[in-house]
Design an enzyme around this catalytic site. Structure first.
Site, mmCIF file in Angstrom:
data_model
loop_
_atom_site.group_PDB
_atom_site.id
_atom_site.type_symbol
_atom_site.label_atom_id
_atom_site.label_comp_id
_atom_site.label_asym_id
_atom_site.label_seq_id
_atom_site.Cartn_x
_atom_site.Cartn_y
_atom_site.Cartn_z
ATOM 1 N N GLY A 55 2.813 -4.379 9.135
ATOM 2 C CA GLY A 55 2.813 -2.939 9.381
ATOM 3 C C GLY A 55 1.659 -2.198 8.747
ATOM 4 O O GLY A 55 1.848 -1.104 8.209
ATOM 5 N N CYS A 114 0.175 14.654 -24.203
ATOM 6 C CA CYS A 114 -0.892 15.387 -24.898
ATOM 7 C C CYS A 114 -0.819 16.897 -24.649
ATOM 8 O O CYS A 114 -1.563 17.656 -25.271
ATOM 9 C CB CYS A 114 -2.268 14.853 -24.501
ATOM 10 N N ASP A 155 6.205 4.653 -1.375
ATOM 11 C CA ASP A 155 7.668 4.777 -1.476
ATOM 12 C C ASP A 155 8.199 3.636 -2.340
ATOM 13 O O ASP A 155 7.433 2.752 -2.763
ATOM 14 C CB ASP A 155 8.307 4.774 -0.075
ATOM 15 N N HIS A 180 -1.574 1.246 -4.249
ATOM 16 C CA HIS A 180 -1.995 2.643 -4.055
ATOM 17 C C HIS A 180 -1.131 3.620 -4.851
ATOM 18 O O HIS A 180 -1.086 4.810 -4.529
ATOM 19 C CB HIS A 180 -1.977 3.005 -2.561
ATOM 20 N N SER A 207 -2.568 -1.026 9.513
ATOM 21 C CA SER A 207 -3.584 -0.949 10.570
ATOM 22 C C SER A 207 -4.848 -1.717 10.207
ATOM 23 O O SER A 207 -5.725 -1.904 11.052
ATOM 24 C CB SER A 207 -3.929 0.518 10.853
ATOM 25 N N GLN A 213 0.853 -1.194 0.000
ATOM 26 C CA GLN A 213 0.000 0.000 0.000
ATOM 27 C C GLN A 213 0.887 1.242 0.000
ATOM 28 O O GLN A 213 0.388 2.360 -0.128
ATOM 29 C CB GLN A 213 -0.873 0.023 1.258
HETATM 30 C C1 BJW Z 1 4.553 -0.997 12.698
HETATM 31 C C2 BJW Z 1 5.761 -0.324 12.915
HETATM 32 C C3 BJW Z 1 6.932 -1.112 12.915
HETATM 33 C C4 BJW Z 1 4.196 1.129 12.983
HETATM 34 N N1 BJW Z 1 6.849 -2.447 12.707
HETATM 35 N N2 BJW Z 1 4.484 -2.299 12.505
HETATM 36 C C5 BJW Z 1 -16.914 2.070 4.517
HETATM 37 C C6 BJW Z 1 -16.627 0.730 4.683
HETATM 38 C C7 BJW Z 1 -15.657 0.099 3.897
HETATM 39 C C8 BJW Z 1 -14.959 0.804 2.925
HETATM 40 C C9 BJW Z 1 -15.247 2.128 2.773
HETATM 41 C C10 BJW Z 1 -16.213 2.755 3.545
HETATM 42 N N3 BJW Z 1 -16.263 4.061 3.170
HETATM 43 C C11 BJW Z 1 -15.347 4.260 2.191
HETATM 44 C C12 BJW Z 1 -14.729 3.089 1.924
HETATM 45 C C13 BJW Z 1 -13.649 2.840 0.934
HETATM 46 C C14 BJW Z 1 -12.334 3.469 1.336
HETATM 47 C C15 BJW Z 1 -11.974 3.046 2.773
HETATM 48 O O1 BJW Z 1 -11.427 1.993 3.022
HETATM 49 N N4 BJW Z 1 -12.259 3.891 3.755
HETATM 50 C C16 BJW Z 1 -11.999 3.525 5.139
HETATM 51 C C17 BJW Z 1 -11.313 4.681 5.827
HETATM 52 C C18 BJW Z 1 -13.273 3.086 5.758
HETATM 53 N N5 BJW Z 1 -11.341 2.941 0.401
HETATM 54 C C19 BJW Z 1 -11.136 3.499 -0.777
HETATM 55 O O2 BJW Z 1 -11.710 4.511 -1.117
HETATM 56 C C20 BJW Z 1 -10.185 2.776 -1.707
HETATM 57 N N6 BJW Z 1 -10.811 2.566 -2.958
HETATM 58 C C21 BJW Z 1 -11.935 1.856 -3.083
HETATM 59 O O3 BJW Z 1 -12.493 1.348 -2.115
HETATM 60 O O4 BJW Z 1 -12.366 1.735 -4.377
HETATM 61 C C22 BJW Z 1 -13.623 1.121 -4.613
HETATM 62 C C23 BJW Z 1 -13.621 -0.368 -4.597
HETATM 63 C C24 BJW Z 1 -14.819 -1.001 -4.699
HETATM 64 C C25 BJW Z 1 -14.878 -2.387 -4.691
HETATM 65 C C26 BJW Z 1 -13.716 -3.139 -4.632
HETATM 66 C C27 BJW Z 1 -12.535 -2.503 -4.563
HETATM 67 C C28 BJW Z 1 -12.484 -1.125 -4.549
HETATM 68 C C29 BJW Z 1 -8.930 3.614 -1.949
HETATM 69 C C30 BJW Z 1 -8.088 3.723 -0.717
HETATM 70 C C31 BJW Z 1 -6.936 4.685 -0.969
HETATM 71 C C32 BJW Z 1 -6.042 4.838 0.250
HETATM 72 N N7 BJW Z 1 -5.155 5.894 0.031
HETATM 73 C C33 BJW Z 1 -4.178 6.232 1.091
HETATM 74 C C34 BJW Z 1 -3.503 7.597 0.744
HETATM 75 C C35 BJW Z 1 -2.850 7.600 -0.616
HETATM 76 C C36 BJW Z 1 -1.445 7.040 -0.571
HETATM 77 C C37 BJW Z 1 -0.474 7.952 0.149
HETATM 78 O O5 BJW Z 1 -0.641 9.179 0.156
HETATM 79 O O6 BJW Z 1 0.504 7.415 0.706
HETATM 80 O O7 BJW Z 1 -3.241 5.163 1.238
HETATM 81 S S1 BJW Z 1 -4.908 6.384 2.721
HETATM 82 C C38 BJW Z 1 -3.533 5.705 3.571
HETATM 83 O O8 BJW Z 1 -3.993 4.542 4.282
HETATM 84 C C39 BJW Z 1 -2.534 5.240 2.503
HETATM 85 C C40 BJW Z 1 -2.172 3.876 3.016
HETATM 86 O O9 BJW Z 1 -1.692 3.057 1.960
HETATM 87 C C41 BJW Z 1 -3.446 3.374 3.646
HETATM 88 C C42 BJW Z 1 -3.241 2.285 4.665
HETATM 89 O O10 BJW Z 1 -2.517 2.750 5.782
HETATM 90 P P1 BJW Z 1 -1.485 1.782 6.496
HETATM 91 O O11 BJW Z 1 -0.384 1.458 5.596
HETATM 92 O O12 BJW Z 1 -2.202 0.664 7.115
HETATM 93 O O13 BJW Z 1 -0.865 2.783 7.623
HETATM 94 P P2 BJW Z 1 -1.418 3.117 9.073
HETATM 95 O O14 BJW Z 1 -0.753 4.356 9.536
HETATM 96 O O15 BJW Z 1 -2.895 3.091 9.136
HETATM 97 O O16 BJW Z 1 -0.919 1.875 9.969
HETATM 98 C C43 BJW Z 1 0.453 1.646 10.226
HETATM 99 C C44 BJW Z 1 0.576 0.367 11.023
HETATM 100 O O17 BJW Z 1 1.944 0.030 11.170
HETATM 101 C C45 BJW Z 1 -0.016 0.474 12.448
HETATM 102 O O18 BJW Z 1 -0.853 -0.654 12.681
HETATM 103 C C46 BJW Z 1 1.227 0.440 13.348
HETATM 104 O O19 BJW Z 1 0.979 -0.215 14.592
HETATM 105 C C47 BJW Z 1 2.204 -0.345 12.492
HETATM 106 N N8 BJW Z 1 3.627 -0.082 12.756
HETATM 107 N N9 BJW Z 1 5.564 0.963 13.099
HETATM 108 C C48 BJW Z 1 5.678 -3.045 12.523
HETATM 109 N N10 BJW Z 1 8.212 -0.605 13.121
#
Ligand code: BJW
Length: 227
Positions: free
Chosen positions: A171, A135, A90, A105, A173, A87
């Site tokens: 890593g 374009c 980087d 992502h 959430s 996800q």
């Molecule tokens: C360690 C550590 C160490 C720390 N060692 N661990 C209601 C219900 C369900 C879904 C939805 C809903 N309403 C809306 C939605 C859909 C929505 C969604 O999920 N929303 C939720 C908030 C509810 N999703 C979307 O819109 C996605 N698209 C979509 O659904 O399209 C339609 C579809 C339909 C049908 C099928 C399929 C698709 C798109 C999601 C886009 C996410 N974009 C982001 C930002 C852009 C990228 C960027 O700028 O970098 O992506 S949001 C952000 O969160 C980023 C990340 O990739 C993503 C996940 O975060 P991640 O990686 O889990 O980070 P953290 O900070 O949350 O967690 C870090 C973890 O590491 C923690 O647990 C720490 O404990 C741990 N940790 N140090 C080991 N050393």
């Protein structure tokens, strides 16, 4: 036996490389509103703000180096069939040497044109007025998947899960879909599920095994066990 492993990584794997996570107390979402910087609507309202956010992230990511967790996953490809689904935007997995990698992502290193859908290597600093090199339209943006947009590679991920023997989440959430749903799908398919995190994630009850600790330690230990 050669395992077929699908590995989902999130911001936590890059935290020890100095890149911030999203939802930790000091994380990116504590300093920036999701609606402003990670939605198409936010980009339409204020593209300069969004470009500045990703220019800052691109500069930070460029100076970060892969850590032992990234290197261990790259080494795992020598002995097992591995697909890394990250996800993260980087490039630390590829810089550690991973070959079989999917950026669901998007990537900070790519730009795209919303007029003709062309993609190219992003400059270090993107400007709102940048023309598309294909374009000429001044409708360019980072090639990043924002909320409400379709992530990349979902068919390939689904096919890999259908064929997997192990699913590991490192890593992340487990709060952003569809990635957060992969563990349920893996479990439904009878795939062994394994989580690596500093604390149990939202999806923890669906994992067969939880390894608590920094990814730079827990991941190399796991790779040494199965390699
Ligand atoms: C360690 C550590 C160490 C720390 N060692 N661990 C209601 C219900 C369900 C879904 C939805 C809903 N309403 C809306 C939605 C859909 C929505 C969604 O999920 N929303 C939720 C908030 C509810 N999703 C979307 O819109 C996605 N698209 C979509 O659904 O399209 C339609 C579809 C339909 C049908 C099928 C399929 C698709 C798109 C999601 C886009 C996410 N974009 C982001 C930002 C852009 C990228 C960027 O700028 O970098 O992506 S949001 C952000 O969160 C980023 C990340 O990739 C993503 C996940 O975060 P991640 O990686 O889990 O980070 P953290 O900070 O949350 O967690 C870090 C973890 O590491 C923690 O647990 C720490 O404990 C741990 N940790 N140090 C080991 N050393």
């Amino acid at each position: 036996m050669r395992e077929r492993i699908v590995i989902l990584t999130g911001a936590g794997i890059s935290a020890e490389s100095g890149l911030g996570t999203f939802r930790d107390a000091e994380g990116l979402w504590a300093k920036h509103r999701i609606e402003d910087v990670a939605t198409p609507e936010g980009f339409a309202r204020d593209p300069a703000r969004v470009q500045a956010f990703y220019n800052m992230r691109r500069a930070e990511a460029r100076t970060a180096a892969p850590n032992p967790a990234h290197f261990a996953l790259a080494a795992l490809e020598a002995t097992q069939d591995v697909l890394i689904v990250t996800q993260n935007v980087d490039t630390l997995h590829e810089r550690a040497g991973s070959q079989n990698l999917l950026h669901m992502h998007g990537s900070l290193t790519q730009a795209m044109c919303t007029s003709c859908q062309a993609r190219w290597e992003a400059p270090l600093v993107m400007e709102v007025s940048d023309p598309c090199p294909h374009c000429g339209a001044r409708h360019t943006r980072p090639d990043i998947v924002w909320f409400g947009e379709m992530p990349y590679g979902l068919e390939q991920i689904d096919a890999a899960l259908q064929n997997a023997t192990i699913f590991a989440a490192i890593g992340t959430s487990g709060t952003v879909y569809p990635a957060a749903g992969f563990v349920a799908e893996a479990r439904r398919l009878g795939v062994r599920t394994l989580e690596f995190n500093l604390e149990p994630s939202a999806g923890q009850p669906l994992f067969d095994e939880l390894r608590i600790g920094p990814a730079s330690e827990t991941v190399p230990n796991w790779v040494a066990e199965i390699a």
